[in-house]
Design a protein around this motif. Structure first.
Motif, PDB file in Angstrom:
ATOM      1  N   SER A 165      27.464  33.593  32.770  1.00  0.00           N
ATOM      2  CA  SER A 165      27.386  35.061  32.726  1.00  0.00           C
ATOM      3  C   SER A 165      28.667  35.699  33.242  1.00  0.00           C
ATOM      4  O   SER A 165      29.188  36.662  32.653  1.00  0.00           O
ATOM      5  N   PHE A 166      29.180  35.173  34.348  1.00  0.00           N
ATOM      6  CA  PHE A 166      30.421  35.715  34.922  1.00  0.00           C
ATOM      7  C   PHE A 166      31.574  35.570  33.935  1.00  0.00           C
ATOM      8  O   PHE A 166      32.314  36.532  33.684  1.00  0.00           O
ATOM      9  N   PHE A 185      31.510  43.846  36.993  1.00  0.00           N
ATOM     10  CA  PHE A 185      30.755  43.074  37.983  1.00  0.00           C
ATOM     11  C   PHE A 185      29.378  43.686  38.220  1.00  0.00           C
ATOM     12  O   PHE A 185      28.398  42.957  38.424  1.00  0.00           O
ATOM     13  N   LYS A 186      29.294  45.006  38.204  1.00  0.00           N
ATOM     14  CA  LYS A 186      27.990  45.661  38.378  1.00  0.00           C
ATOM     15  C   LYS A 186      27.038  45.272  37.250  1.00  0.00           C
ATOM     16  O   LYS A 186      25.842  45.037  37.479  1.00  0.00           O
ATOM     17  N   ILE A 187      27.570  45.207  36.049  1.00  0.00           N
ATOM     18  CA  ILE A 187      26.745  44.799  34.908  1.00  0.00           C
ATOM     19  C   ILE A 187      26.320  43.346  35.063  1.00  0.00           C
ATOM     20  O   ILE A 187      25.166  42.982  34.817  1.00  0.00           O
ATOM     21  N   PHE A 215      30.862  35.349  44.694  1.00  0.00           N
ATOM     22  CA  PHE A 215      32.011  35.594  45.565  1.00  0.00           C
ATOM     23  C   PHE A 215      33.156  34.658  45.197  1.00  0.00           C
ATOM     24  O   PHE A 215      34.311  35.097  45.045  1.00  0.00           O
ATOM     25  N   LYS A 216      32.850  33.373  45.069  1.00  0.00           N
ATOM     26  CA  LYS A 216      33.890  32.387  44.741  1.00  0.00           C
ATOM     27  C   LYS A 216      34.505  32.681  43.374  1.00  0.00           C
ATOM     28  O   LYS A 216      35.729  32.646  43.203  1.00  0.00           O
ATOM     29  N   LYS A 217      33.660  32.993  42.402  1.00  0.00           N
ATOM     30  CA  LYS A 217      34.156  33.269  41.044  1.00  0.00           C
ATOM     31  C   LYS A 217      35.047  34.502  41.032  1.00  0.00           C
ATOM     32  O   LYS A 217      36.100  34.518  40.377  1.00  0.00           O
ATOM     33  N   LEU A 218      34.645  35.533  41.754  1.00  0.00           N
ATOM     34  CA  LEU A 218      35.430  36.765  41.781  1.00  0.00           C
ATOM     35  C   LEU A 218      36.759  36.550  42.495  1.00  0.00           C
ATOM     36  O   LEU A 218      37.799  37.071  42.070  1.00  0.00           O
ATOM     37  N   ALA A 219      36.739  35.785  43.592  1.00  0.00           N
ATOM     38  CA  ALA A 219      37.976  35.489  44.310  1.00  0.00           C
ATOM     39  C   ALA A 219      38.945  34.714  43.429  1.00  0.00           C
ATOM     40  O   ALA A 219      40.152  34.997  43.390  1.00  0.00           O
ATOM     41  N   MET A 220      38.413  33.735  42.680  1.00  0.00           N
ATOM     42  CA  MET A 220      39.273  32.941  41.795  1.00  0.00           C
ATOM     43  C   MET A 220      39.784  33.777  40.623  1.00  0.00           C
ATOM     44  O   MET A 220      40.927  33.620  40.195  1.00  0.00           O
ATOM     45  N   GLY A 276      33.275  25.200  49.626  1.00  0.00           N
ATOM     46  CA  GLY A 276      34.337  25.616  48.709  1.00  0.00           C
ATOM     47  C   GLY A 276      34.952  26.962  49.043  1.00  0.00           C
ATOM     48  O   GLY A 276      36.075  27.262  48.610  1.00  0.00           O
ATOM     49  N   LEU A 277      34.246  27.785  49.824  1.00  0.00           N
ATOM     50  CA  LEU A 277      34.805  29.080  50.224  1.00  0.00           C
ATOM     51  C   LEU A 277      36.101  28.914  51.003  1.00  0.00           C
ATOM     52  O   LEU A 277      36.971  29.787  50.987  1.00  0.00           O
ATOM     53  N   LEU A 278      36.231  27.804  51.707  1.00  0.00           N
ATOM     54  CA  LEU A 278      37.380  27.606  52.591  1.00  0.00           C
ATOM     55  C   LEU A 278      38.670  27.328  51.838  1.00  0.00           C
ATOM     56  O   LEU A 278      39.765  27.558  52.366  1.00  0.00           O
TER      57      LEU A 278
END
Length: 556
Positions: A165-166, A185-187, A215-220, A276-278
């Motif tokens: 979806s992302f 992102f809201k959608i 969070f991880k996907k958006l950061a990447m 993986g956040l790190l």
């Protein structure tokens, strides 16, 4: 040829002619400052454009890095644009904001080097992209909902659904502009929530997993798109903030319910994904650490998990490449040691970290331990923190940032100091954080009757004697008047050093007060010696001596 260049303008035969590069930079600043998504900013741009197109900007002039003009609105107003310092631009209208008159003068100036219509079109482009992306995103989300339906508990399927979806919604273009990310992102969020399990306990866990993966996907995405951290935070930083708020709320709700046995497998897999956040990206360090720390504090509570995670961090540290940021791994390790009550190991690790890096994170551990009323444990952390805070403030940019951090730090250590009667430690913190702690420090000292230190702090800050609250001065003048002597000497000398008539008058005012206090404490000889020495030292300052005679400090 008689051409002189200065401040980005050319001067030819006494006339200043604009250099396009300076005005282009100014145009970019306006584009950044005025948000096309803001209805108020959009109205200001539109009204400024109308004033310019109606020919109501007159007397346009360029002088070094200034543009001046008159705008004939309901009443004429004077505008000056400071091309070097955007915020210093002025308009004689009542508005304190960036007004339509400044906008109109900008358009008139910009028309000399480029197309105003093109500038407006480029400025509006993010809004068009946002609207187009929203329209397309809604349809794409509907298609995904039809395809996925409501997802039954299956960790792998959940994660696959989030990622597909992302990618479908936010990787829809070869290059995603930062202005459309928040809307898309809201959608995406609405889409994944529509597919959540119906059972409350599973829904909460589903949303928790979705928050971490999202969070991880958006950061990447931010890193892969080449968005700087400053641009990311300005355009869609609130998305990260909301994800962290959601995580806070979800951890609390999940913690309040008894978790079914079936949750174990999901929690284990979420724990691995949280690691993986790190290392998933180089930027957004604070946000990544915050989310990681939150989950390990509130959700992953088994001792063996935390011990295994410490070992995992150590192994990953050995594998780090030169270009990778070790910071999040180091903070994570320290946090886990505190959770495992291995404070000595945590403190040793803090010692080995640079002050600039570790100091802001220490406030969390102080708050965490204070919240548990673990006073014996929090004391050494505060002592170490106070040994680092001054160096941290010295490298922090801007007074406002320093003052804000100081307030947070003082608030963090206050419970321990109050509960354990450690005013000495509290005072040490206030002293270490001067001048940013001045208002708190002087209040505490005065209320405790520590007038000698109160006067020292006033002298350190360098306030003019007559700017100090009169009611405080009266109390000290009654209790210990001799303490005011140093403040008056300092204020008087500062005014004399300014070397102008008004400052000499103020200096004389300080000197008369000095004389009064010297007499009150029966040290007239000291006053006479000081004043004679002062007159000798300032004998060339005739205006100052005239003020002394006028006020009868010097007998005629």
């Amino acid at each position: 040829m008689g051409i002189i260049m200065e401040y980005g303008f050319f001067r030819v035969k006494g006339v200043w002619i604009m250099d396009s590069e300076l005005l282009q930079r100014f145009a970019s600043e306006i584009a950044d400052f005025m948000g096309p998504n803001s209805s108020e900013d959009a109205r200001t741009v539109q009204k400024g454009l109308m004033l310019y197109r109606q020919g109501l900007v007159t007397q346009l002039a360029f002088n070094q890095d200034m543009v001046t003009a008159t705008v004939q609105d309901v009443t004429p107003v004077k505008v000056s644009l400071d091309l070097s310092f955007f915020s210093m631009s002025k308009c004689s209208c009542p508005s304190d904001e960036w007004c339509r008159h400044k906008m109109a003068v900008f358009f008139a100036a910009y028309s000399r080097i480029g197309s105003v219509a093109d500038w407006v079109e480029a400025w509006r482009e993010p809004m068009k992209e946002k609207q187009a992306a929203a329209s397309w995103g809604v349809q794409a989300a509907k298609d995904l909902i039809k395809a996925n339906g409501v997802l039954k508990p299956d960790y792998g399927r959940w994660v696959h659904s989030f990622e597909v979806s992302f990618d479908t919604l936010l990787h829809s273009k070869k290059s995603t502009t930062p202005y459309v990310v928040e809307e898309l992102f809201k959608i995406y969020e609405r889409q994944i929530r529509a597919a959540a399990p119906l059972e409350k306990e599973w829904r909460l866990l589903y949303e928790m997993v979705g928050t971490v993966i999202s969070f991880k996907k958006l950061a990447m995405l931010s890193e892969q798109s080449g968005h700087s951290e400053e641009l990311t935070k300005r355009t869609y930083g609130q998305v990260f903030d909301q994800l962290l708020d959601d995580a806070d709320e979800l951890v609390e709700k999940i913690g309040m319910q008894s978790m079914p046995f079936d949750f174990d497998e999901f929690i284990l897999k979420l724990k691995d994904d949280t690691f993986g956040l790190l290392t998933c990206v180089q930027g957004l360090e604070f946000e990544r650490i915050y989310l990681y720390r939150l989950l390990w504090t509130g959700l992953f509570k088994k001792k063996e998990w935390r011990e295994e995670e410490v070992l995992k961090i150590k192994e990953r540290m050995k594998e780090l490449q030169d270009w990778e940021n070790p910071g999040p791994l180091m903070i994570a390790g320290i946090h886990l040691h505190f959770l495992l009550q291995k404070d000595d190991s945590a403190l040793r690790s803090i010692h080995s970290c640079g002050d600039e890096f570790v100091t802001p994170y220490m406030i969390h551990w102080i708050d965490f331990l204070s919240g548990q009323k673990a006073w014996k444990r929090v004391g050494p952390v505060i002592e170490l923190f106070l040994g680092k805070i001054k160096r941290y403030l010295d490298q922090l940019d801007g007074y406002r940032s320093c003052a804000s951090f100081t307030r947070t730090a003082i608030r963090a250590i206050a419970p321990f100091c109050g509960e354990n009667d450690r005013f000495d430690l509290f005072e040490k913190a206030l002293a270490q954080t001067l001048p940013y702690s001045f208002s708190d420090y002087e209040y505490v000292l005065f209320e405790r009757g520590m007038y000698d230190k109160w006067c020292e702090v006033q002298a350190f800050i360098g306030l003019n004697f007559y700017d100090i609250p009169k009611e405080r001065v009266k109390v000290i003048e009654k209790e210990k008047p001799e303490l005011l002597l140093a403040l008056l000497h300092q204020s008087a000398q500062r005014e004399i050093d300014a070397k102008n008539r008004s400052s000499y008058k103020m200096a004389v005012r300080h000197l008369k007060k000095l004389r009064t206090i010297y007499k009150k404490v029966k040290r007239v000889d000291d006053w006479e010696y000081f004043f004679e020495t002062l007159l000798e030292r300032t004998k060339r300052l005739r205006a100052f001596h005239e003020e002394c005679k006028r006020s009868k400090l010097i007998e005629s």
